[in-house]
Design an enzyme around this catalytic site. Structure first.
Site, PDB file in Angstrom:
ATOM      1  CG  HIS A 148      -0.146   0.145   2.491  1.00 48.33           C
ATOM      2  ND1 HIS A 148       0.255  -0.871   3.383  1.00 48.33           N
ATOM      3  CD2 HIS A 148       0.066   1.433   3.254  1.00 48.33           C
ATOM      4  CE1 HIS A 148       0.817  -0.476   4.401  1.00 48.33           C
ATOM      5  NE2 HIS A 148       0.967   1.020   4.302  1.00 48.33           N
ATOM      6  CG  HIS A 197      -4.170   0.747   4.586  1.00 45.00           C
ATOM      7  ND1 HIS A 197      -3.898  -0.260   5.025  1.00 45.00           N
ATOM      8  CD2 HIS A 197      -3.255   1.792   4.443  1.00 45.00           C
ATOM      9  CE1 HIS A 197      -2.303  -0.125   5.504  1.00 45.00           C
ATOM     10  NE2 HIS A 197      -2.206   1.267   5.247  1.00 45.00           N
ATOM     11  CG  HIS A 211       4.576   4.716   4.233  1.00 47.11           C
ATOM     12  ND1 HIS A 211       3.607   5.648   5.130  1.00 47.11           N
ATOM     13  CD2 HIS A 211       4.058   3.493   3.974  1.00 47.11           C
ATOM     14  CE1 HIS A 211       2.648   4.827   5.391  1.00 47.11           C
ATOM     15  NE2 HIS A 211       2.752   3.809   4.555  1.00 47.11           N
ATOM     16  CE1 TYR A 252       5.008   4.026   7.890  1.00 49.59           C
ATOM     17  CE2 TYR A 252       4.789   3.452  10.250  1.00 49.59           C
ATOM     18  CZ  TYR A 252       4.333   3.582   8.965  1.00 49.59           C
ATOM     19  OH  TYR A 252       2.987   3.559   8.892  1.00 49.59           O
ATOM     20  CD  GLU A 262       3.987   0.617   6.995  1.00 47.69           C
ATOM     21  OE1 GLU A 262       3.508   0.449   8.049  1.00 47.69           O
ATOM     22  OE2 GLU A 262       3.186   1.001   6.014  1.00 47.69           O
TER      23      GLU A 262
END
Length: 304
Positions: A148, A197, A211, A252, A262
């Site tokens: 994502h 997500h 990111h 991260y 990430e």
């Protein structure tokens, strides 16, 4: 209509040799093509030709590619985007290596999206005939797939409406100024299917990347990734820790050019009929960093 997934993240890097070392040797991606100032990669459990494109010359996001299930989805998304007030252009097969015809537009947040249906399938590293659980000789973290991204927008609520109207996304979680139905949206996490997500949008300047993330299996893999980042002198931003929002486990970190990456594991399954989780600003520290329950200012202000 079905947007299946983020197909590729195309980012700029300042030094290709350093970037290739990071994405190939630390992250474990496989190089599939190189031409001019661009290098193309896929992860071991991805079957399409590439999911990450590195372009030498600068830093930050160039564009995202989104793969749809049916060729007819291109016409439908073009119609919806035009109705929303966005100018759409057609892209031809081959403009992106091994990617078919599609459409391209700039979102209300000034990010470039490309949408396509066809991509050259080169297969996963374990194949489809009696496949093993993972490749025997993984390199570095050995991430299995792109997962994502998080971008920033001056008006996250507008992007929420855009992604709903054009991509048929729905929000799984939001940060709002209050619990009222008409409250301003500070951030939104959106998806088209059961993935918690596919794209999140945070209040901030237009056109910026916060990111892009790679999928991992569990806490153990997240912790191992953090150890490898220390071994390879990769700058860690936050983690290992857990998010309250999405419940994901995370680290991260930054690539050599300063683009934030990430690794992400866990999270719950999303469904369209599941009530959306709403977070208010007073609980934002817990929502982003569940254990520390405090926000690091640099986490929301360092962008590329």
């Amino acid at each position: 209509m079905a947007v299946m997934r983020m197909g590729y993240a195309h980012v700029r890097v300042t030094d290709m040799a350093e970037a290739k070392d990071h994405y190939a040797n630390t992250m474990g991606l496989y190089e599939t093509h190189s031409e001019g100032n661009k290098t193309y990669y896929k992860a071991w459990d991805e079957w399409d030709h590439h999911s990450v494109v590195l372009e030498e010359g600068g830093v930050g996001l160039v564009k995202f590619g989104w793969k749809v299930e049916y060729s007819s989805d291109l016409d439908e998304i073009e119609k919806r985007a035009t109705a929303f007030g966005v100018t759409v252009e057609r892209m031809s097969k081959g403009e992106n290596p091994e990617i078919g015809d599609g459409i391209r537009f700039t979102t209300p947040s000034d990010h470039v999206f490309e949408v396509y249906h066809e991509a050259t399938c080169i297969g996963t590293e374990v194949g489809t005939h009696n496949p093993d659980a993972f490749p025997r000789h993984l390199v570095g973290v050995g991430v299995p797939a792109l997962d994502h991204a998080l971008i920033t927008a001056e008006d996250p609520g507008l992007m929420d409406r855009f992604l709903t109207a054009v991509f048929d996304f729905y929000p799984t979680e939001r940060v709002q100024t209050s619990l009222d139905s008409d409250a301003d949206i500070i951030a939104t996490w959106m998806t088209s299917g059961n993935q918690i997500h596919q794209l999140a949008v945070l209040a901030g300047p237009n056109s910026k990347l916060h990111h892009f993330a790679f999928r991992l299996g569990d806490w153990v893999e997240v912790g191992r990734a953090a150890d490898l980042f220390s071994m390879d002198d990769v700058p860690i931003d936050i983690g290992p820790t857990r998010h309250g929002i999405t419940r994901g486990q995370t680290v991260y970190f930054f690539d050599p050019s300063g683009n934030r990456n990430e690794v992400f594991a866990g999270g719950y399954l999303a469904f369209r009929d599941r009530p959306m989780s709403v977070w208010t600003p007073d609980a934002l520290g817990k929502g982003v960093f569940y254990h520390a329950r405090e926000l690091n200012d640099a986490f929301t202000s360092v962008l590329t």
